[in-house]
Design a protein around this motif. Structure first.
Motif, PDB file in Angstrom:
ATOM      1  N   GLU A 388       0.830  -1.212   0.000  1.00 54.72           N
ATOM      2  CA  GLU A 388       0.000   0.000   0.000  1.00 54.72           C
ATOM      3  C   GLU A 388       0.864   1.261   0.000  1.00 54.72           C
ATOM      4  O   GLU A 388       0.542   2.262  -0.659  1.00 54.72           O
ATOM      5  N   LEU A 389       1.998   1.221   0.718  1.00 56.52           N
ATOM      6  CA  LEU A 389       2.873   2.398   0.820  1.00 56.52           C
ATOM      7  C   LEU A 389       3.639   2.682  -0.474  1.00 56.52           C
ATOM      8  O   LEU A 389       4.251   3.743  -0.601  1.00 56.52           O
ATOM      9  N   LEU A 390       3.622   1.737  -1.424  1.00 54.69           N
ATOM     10  CA  LEU A 390       4.280   1.993  -2.713  1.00 54.69           C
ATOM     11  C   LEU A 390       3.614   3.158  -3.448  1.00 54.69           C
ATOM     12  O   LEU A 390       4.239   3.805  -4.285  1.00 54.69           O
ATOM     13  N   SER A 391       2.357   3.406  -3.120  1.00 56.35           N
ATOM     14  CA  SER A 391       1.623   4.514  -3.760  1.00 56.35           C
ATOM     15  C   SER A 391       1.689   5.794  -2.936  1.00 56.35           C
ATOM     16  O   SER A 391       1.010   6.781  -3.253  1.00 56.35           O
ATOM     17  N   GLU A 399      10.531   4.895  -1.070  1.00 56.15           N
ATOM     18  CA  GLU A 399      11.849   4.246  -1.155  1.00 56.15           C
ATOM     19  C   GLU A 399      11.983   3.146  -0.105  1.00 56.15           C
ATOM     20  O   GLU A 399      12.445   2.038  -0.405  1.00 56.15           O
ATOM     21  N   HIS A 400      11.572   3.460   1.138  1.00 51.10           N
ATOM     22  CA  HIS A 400      11.686   2.472   2.212  1.00 51.10           C
ATOM     23  C   HIS A 400      10.799   1.260   1.936  1.00 51.10           C
ATOM     24  O   HIS A 400      11.208   0.112   2.168  1.00 51.10           O
ATOM     25  N   ALA A 401       9.601   1.500   1.430  1.00 47.19           N
ATOM     26  CA  ALA A 401       8.655   0.404   1.193  1.00 47.19           C
ATOM     27  C   ALA A 401       9.160  -0.548   0.109  1.00 47.19           C
ATOM     28  O   ALA A 401       9.143  -1.773   0.286  1.00 47.19           O
ATOM     29  N   VAL A 428       6.108  -1.549 -10.614  1.00 47.39           N
ATOM     30  CA  VAL A 428       6.384  -1.006 -11.956  1.00 47.39           C
ATOM     31  C   VAL A 428       6.130   0.499 -11.972  1.00 47.39           C
ATOM     32  O   VAL A 428       6.878   1.264 -12.601  1.00 47.39           O
ATOM     33  N   ASP A 429       5.095   0.931 -11.276  1.00 45.98           N
ATOM     34  CA  ASP A 429       4.808   2.366 -11.211  1.00 45.98           C
ATOM     35  C   ASP A 429       5.937   3.124 -10.504  1.00 45.98           C
ATOM     36  O   ASP A 429       6.329   4.216 -10.932  1.00 45.98           O
ATOM     37  N   VAL A 430       6.491   2.529  -9.432  1.00 46.28           N
ATOM     38  CA  VAL A 430       7.654   3.131  -8.758  1.00 46.28           C
ATOM     39  C   VAL A 430       8.836   3.181  -9.713  1.00 46.28           C
ATOM     40  O   VAL A 430       9.580   4.169  -9.765  1.00 46.28           O
ATOM     41  N   LEU A 431       9.009   2.120 -10.482  1.00 46.94           N
ATOM     42  CA  LEU A 431      10.096   2.059 -11.465  1.00 46.94           C
ATOM     43  C   LEU A 431       9.977   3.183 -12.493  1.00 46.94           C
ATOM     44  O   LEU A 431      10.977   3.736 -12.959  1.00 46.94           O
ATOM     45  N   LYS A 432       8.759   3.544 -12.821  1.00 50.14           N
ATOM     46  CA  LYS A 432       8.535   4.591 -13.840  1.00 50.14           C
ATOM     47  C   LYS A 432       8.656   6.000 -13.251  1.00 50.14           C
ATOM     48  O   LYS A 432       9.209   6.900 -13.899  1.00 50.14           O
ATOM     49  N   HIS A 433       8.146   6.205 -12.045  1.00 56.02           N
ATOM     50  CA  HIS A 433       7.980   7.577 -11.560  1.00 56.02           C
ATOM     51  C   HIS A 433       8.697   7.887 -10.243  1.00 56.02           C
ATOM     52  O   HIS A 433       8.662   9.046  -9.798  1.00 56.02           O
ATOM     53  N   GLY A 434       9.324   6.908  -9.606  1.00 56.35           N
ATOM     54  CA  GLY A 434       9.941   7.141  -8.306  1.00 56.35           C
ATOM     55  C   GLY A 434      11.264   7.879  -8.394  1.00 56.35           C
ATOM     56  O   GLY A 434      11.746   8.234  -9.477  1.00 56.35           O
ATOM     57  N   SER A 435      11.869   8.121  -7.225  1.00 51.38           N
ATOM     58  CA  SER A 435      13.209   8.712  -7.178  1.00 51.38           C
ATOM     59  C   SER A 435      14.201   7.703  -7.754  1.00 51.38           C
ATOM     60  O   SER A 435      13.872   6.526  -7.951  1.00 51.38           O
ATOM     61  N   MET A 436      15.425   8.141  -8.007  1.00 56.98           N
ATOM     62  CA  MET A 436      16.405   7.235  -8.592  1.00 56.98           C
ATOM     63  C   MET A 436      16.652   6.031  -7.685  1.00 56.98           C
ATOM     64  O   MET A 436      16.727   4.896  -8.148  1.00 56.98           O
ATOM     65  N   PRO A 466       9.894  -1.365 -20.800  1.00 53.46           N
ATOM     66  CA  PRO A 466      10.299  -0.019 -21.262  1.00 53.46           C
ATOM     67  C   PRO A 466      10.895   0.827 -20.128  1.00 53.46           C
ATOM     68  O   PRO A 466      11.860   1.567 -20.343  1.00 53.46           O
ATOM     69  N   ALA A 467      10.333   0.692 -18.917  1.00 55.26           N
ATOM     70  CA  ALA A 467      10.851   1.460 -17.782  1.00 55.26           C
ATOM     71  C   ALA A 467      12.240   0.976 -17.383  1.00 55.26           C
ATOM     72  O   ALA A 467      13.104   1.772 -16.989  1.00 55.26           O
ATOM     73  N   LEU A 468      12.481  -0.321 -17.488  1.00 56.85           N
ATOM     74  CA  LEU A 468      13.810  -0.866 -17.191  1.00 56.85           C
ATOM     75  C   LEU A 468      14.832  -0.385 -18.223  1.00 56.85           C
ATOM     76  O   LEU A 468      15.979  -0.085 -17.884  1.00 56.85           O
ATOM     77  N   ILE A 469      14.411  -0.314 -19.478  1.00 53.37           N
ATOM     78  CA  ILE A 469      15.317   0.172 -20.531  1.00 53.37           C
ATOM     79  C   ILE A 469      15.668   1.639 -20.282  1.00 53.37           C
ATOM     80  O   ILE A 469      16.818   2.064 -20.460  1.00 53.37           O
ATOM     81  N   LYS A 470      14.685   2.414 -19.833  1.00 52.81           N
ATOM     82  CA  LYS A 470      14.941   3.823 -19.524  1.00 52.81           C
ATOM     83  C   LYS A 470      15.958   3.945 -18.389  1.00 52.81           C
ATOM     84  O   LYS A 470      16.880   4.773 -18.440  1.00 52.81           O
ATOM     85  N   LEU A 471      15.816   3.089 -17.354  1.00 54.18           N
ATOM     86  CA  LEU A 471      16.771   3.096 -16.241  1.00 54.18           C
ATOM     87  C   LEU A 471      18.147   2.652 -16.716  1.00 54.18           C
ATOM     88  O   LEU A 471      19.170   3.177 -16.272  1.00 54.18           O
ATOM     89  N   LEU A 472      18.162   1.710 -17.645  1.00 56.71           N
ATOM     90  CA  LEU A 472      19.429   1.237 -18.217  1.00 56.71           C
ATOM     91  C   LEU A 472      20.169   2.378 -18.916  1.00 56.71           C
ATOM     92  O   LEU A 472      21.398   2.415 -18.926  1.00 56.71           O
ATOM     93  N   CYS A 473      19.423   3.310 -19.487  1.00 60.62           N
ATOM     94  CA  CYS A 473      20.028   4.424 -20.230  1.00 60.62           C
ATOM     95  C   CYS A 473      20.459   5.575 -19.326  1.00 60.62           C
ATOM     96  O   CYS A 473      21.475   6.217 -19.573  1.00 60.62           O
ATOM     97  N   GLU A 474      19.685   5.844 -18.266  1.00 61.69           N
ATOM     98  CA  GLU A 474      19.938   7.073 -17.512  1.00 61.69           C
ATOM     99  C   GLU A 474      20.232   6.858 -16.029  1.00 61.69           C
ATOM    100  O   GLU A 474      20.429   7.823 -15.293  1.00 61.69           O
ATOM    101  N   GLY A 475      20.308   5.625 -15.583  1.00 64.57           N
ATOM    102  CA  GLY A 475      20.524   5.358 -14.161  1.00 64.57           C
ATOM    103  C   GLY A 475      21.968   5.530 -13.737  1.00 64.57           C
ATOM    104  O   GLY A 475      22.865   5.748 -14.554  1.00 64.57           O
ATOM    105  N   THR A 476      22.177   5.448 -12.437  1.00 63.88           N
ATOM    106  CA  THR A 476      23.539   5.421 -11.895  1.00 63.88           C
ATOM    107  C   THR A 476      24.165   4.084 -12.308  1.00 63.88           C
ATOM    108  O   THR A 476      23.460   3.182 -12.781  1.00 63.88           O
ATOM    109  N   PRO A 477      25.478   3.924 -12.136  1.00 64.50           N
ATOM    110  CA  PRO A 477      26.084   2.624 -12.458  1.00 64.50           C
ATOM    111  C   PRO A 477      25.374   1.453 -11.787  1.00 64.50           C
ATOM    112  O   PRO A 477      25.143   0.418 -12.406  1.00 64.50           O
ATOM    113  N   ARG A 478      25.014   1.631 -10.505  1.00 62.03           N
ATOM    114  CA  ARG A 478      24.309   0.554  -9.824  1.00 62.03           C
ATOM    115  C   ARG A 478      22.922   0.336 -10.427  1.00 62.03           C
ATOM    116  O   ARG A 478      22.469  -0.792 -10.615  1.00 62.03           O
TER     117      ARG A 478
END
Length: 645
Positions: A388-391, A399-401, A428-436, A466-478
């Motif tokens: 529930e806290l993911l939203s 982040e903690h949840a 998946v929604d956190v993956l798309k719109h959450g903090s890094m 698609p959200a994972l690919i976006k993170l692959l392009c613009e994420g930190t090394p980790r």
């Protein structure tokens, strides 16, 4: 001063006693070990006589004996390690170990040179003996150990040849004192301990020792085909079938009971790799690649194959000791942690926004701490509340949840609970719109959940790729590594391969592959290798002009990267004459011949298949040329006939 004398001499006496009590060394260092131990033992009368006397030692004598104390302490360590360590490692490292013994001899001799024997209150007999020992140490300094040429030759041959002559393996077995099943079990344990303690410093010796130890084991098993099963050899019953290499743990070299997969794709016995990780290592023992994460995925397919093999060969598969089924779930949770969990769940359910954030943070830490906490937290009903806290509109709470769910998902039973709580769309929604940080941990959570095959389908259908690919392009090394690992695991399912290709995965993968300093070459190649087996993936990769960079990897990459590059090449060139000719023009044949001889088993197979394709194209070119010549010849003959007519 008297106490100092007594303590110093007592310590020297104890060191000599400890060395005298060591068992006889039975390996290639036997001579070095025996000579050093024998000479040190001869020093004992000096220490005993001085300790029984009443004379106070001079400062000069104390200085010499202190140096000797340090030297003998080091000698004890060296002698013990030589006696207890891996015999095979010592055989391969004889020059290094011989140098250690030479340095040890120099250290003891230097200390003895500082002791003024003529000024000590000792008998003439003892003085003569000590002077004689001192002379022996002096001589030993300038007398190098003679090489064992036969052993060197046998070791080299056994490593180089796939099926070395049995006589060579028997000689090695005798020389290294690895004659029986028990000898080999002790050697496996010593090797295991060496791997854990040395980590990546073991380097190439990991593969060399694994290979040699497997061959020696097979040799001894063949020699002892009627071996007794009584003393712990539960794997051998009436006969001794050779254990397939794929069924052995690369660390212990024993038949695996509970095989698990690490992030590099290598499989290990759970207890062995867990011990490796608990020692603080974060690399794959076999490949030396950095682990993207430390999650261990059960290899159910291999476990089933091992069970079938055991059944058909009359081998009793050892039981996994200490499984959590033998105790009440969560029984290892401290009363303090259990009480904290109950309080935290109350805050998650009924607290204000700040209390919920703090409670989620605490649960995140508790779930990370140990396996029992993960069981207890899930059983207490935390998972639906965390979902529930993911939203939550609060970034830190979110982040903690998601991180708490990531930590809880390490437990296999919790994976189903998380999915049944409807977590996948929210993650998946956190993956798309959450903090890094939230996006990275969401990617890692999706990977953890995707270990279960049916979850791969649900995660792909929820729009994660698609959200994972976006993170692959613009994420930190980790973050990039988390995204790559999740994409790889999801792409095992055929339908997700098409989703990844249509979402544009190939272009960023090719960028990562070309950026050798970016640290993502391993991951990019692994994903390309799995996508190339799909028709849409093959077509998309082929359009990105991949052959030159793949050929560079085949020539200069790590063993696993060369293997994956060869797999992609084979997929691209199968049925595509243009790609095949491009590879040939770039000198692929020579590079693949080398790979077929020195690559991993899979790389050798792929390289061999590619070389077969090149042979076919040569035959086709020859046939084309012959057909053309025949056509020209026929045309000329027809023209001549027409002219005559």
């Amino acid at each position: 001063m008297e106490d100092l004398n007594d303590k110093l001499l007592s310590r020297l006496v104890e060191s000599v006693k400890e060395i005298s009590g060591l068992p006889e060394c039975k390996n290639v260092c036997k001579k070095l070990h025996g000579n050093l131990a024998r000479r040190i033992k001869l020093l004992s009368p000096l220490f005993e006589e001085l300790r029984e006397g009443y004379e106070e030692l001079s400062e000069e004598a104390i200085k010499g004996f202190e140096l000797l104390t340090i030297a003998l302490d080091s000698a004890v360590v060296l002698l013990k390690s030589t006696n207890e360590g891996s015999k095979l490692y010592q055989a391969l490292q004889r020059d290094v170990i011989a140098d250690q013994f030479h340095q040890m001899t120099e250290q003891v001799e230097a200390a003895l040179s500082e002791i003024p024997y003529e000024k000590l209150d000792i008998s003439e007999e003892v003085r003569e003996q000590i002077e004689l020992v001192h002379t022996q140490f002096k001589r030993a300094k300038g007398r190098p150990d003679s090489p064992d040429l036969q052993l060197d030759l046998d070791l080299t041959t056994a490593q180089r040849e796939k099926d070395p002559d049995m006589a060579i393996l028997k000689r090695l077995s005798e020389k290294l004192q690895l004659r029986t099943i028990n000898d080999l079990k002790k050697e496996s344990l010593a090797f295991h301990e060496l791997v854990i303690s040395s980590g990546s410093a073991l380097g190439d010796f990991f593969e060399k020792m694994s290979l040699l130890l497997r061959k020696l084991k097979d040799c001894v098993l063949t020699e002892n085909s009627e071996a007794d099963t009584s003393e712990g050899e539960g794997l051998i019953r009436h006969r001794s079938p050779v254990i397939p290499d794929d069924f052995r743990c690369p660390i212990s070299l024993e038949l695996m009971r509970d095989p698990v997969i690490v992030s590099t794709g290598q499989t290990y016995e759970r207890s062995c790799i867990q011990k490796w990780l608990d020692a603080g290592h974060r690399t794959c023992p076999k490949t030396q690649q950095t682990l993207l994460h430390t999650a261990l995925t059960p290899n159910y397919v291999l476990k089933s194959l091992i069970a079938l093999w055991c059944e058909s060969n009359g081998v009793e598969l050892p039981k996994v000791q200490g499984t959590c089924r033998s105790k009440k779930l969560g029984s290892g949770v401290s009363d303090c942690d259990r009480s904290s969990i109950i309080v935290l769940l109350e805050r998650l359910a009924n607290g204000n926004a700040e209390e919920q954030r703090a409670a989620a943070a605490e649960l995140r830490l508790l779930a990370k701490r140990n396996a029992d906490n993960r069981v207890c937290i899930a059983e207490a009903g935390a998972i639906p509340l965390l979902v529930e806290l993911l939203s939550s509109p609060d970034t830190r709470t979110q982040e903690h949840a998601v991180t708490a769910l990531l930590n809880l998902s390490i437990n296999d039973s919790n994976k189903g609970t998380i999915v049944n709580a409807g977590a996948i769309p929210d993650i998946v929604d956190v993956l798309k719109h959450g903090s890094m940080e939230a996006r990275e941990n969401a990617a890692a959570t999706l990977f953890s959940l995707s270990v279960v095959d049916e979850n791969k389908v649900a995660i792909g259908a929820a729009g994660a790729i698609p959200a994972l690919i976006k993170l692959l392009c613009e994420g930190t090394p980790r973050g990039k590594k988390d995204a790559a690992t999740a994409i790889f695991n999801l792409s095992i399912y055929q339908g997700n391969k098409a989703r990844a290709v249509r979402a544009g995965i190939v272009e960023p993968l090719m960028r990562l592959l070309k950026d050798t300093g970016g640290g993502m070459v391993d991951e990019a190649l692994a994903i390309l290798a799995i996508l190339a087996s799909h028709q849409e993936g093959k077509a998309a990769i082929g359009q990105s002009e991949p052959i030159p960079i793949l050929m560079e990897v085949v020539r200069t990459g790590s063993p696993r990267n060369r293997e994956n590059a060869a797999a992609v090449l084979w997929s691209l060139c199968t049925g595509d004459l243009q790609q095949l000719k491009t590879a040939r023009d770039l000198g692929a044949e020579e590079a693949l011949k080398e790979l077929s001889e020195n690559g991993t088993d899979r790389a050798k197979r792929k390289a061999g298949s590619m070389l077969e394709l090149f042979q076919r194209i040569e035959v086709a070119d020859t046939d084309e040329s012959i057909n053309f010549e025949c056509h020209v010849s026929t045309s000329v003959s027809a023209a001549v006939r027409i002219k005559k007519e």
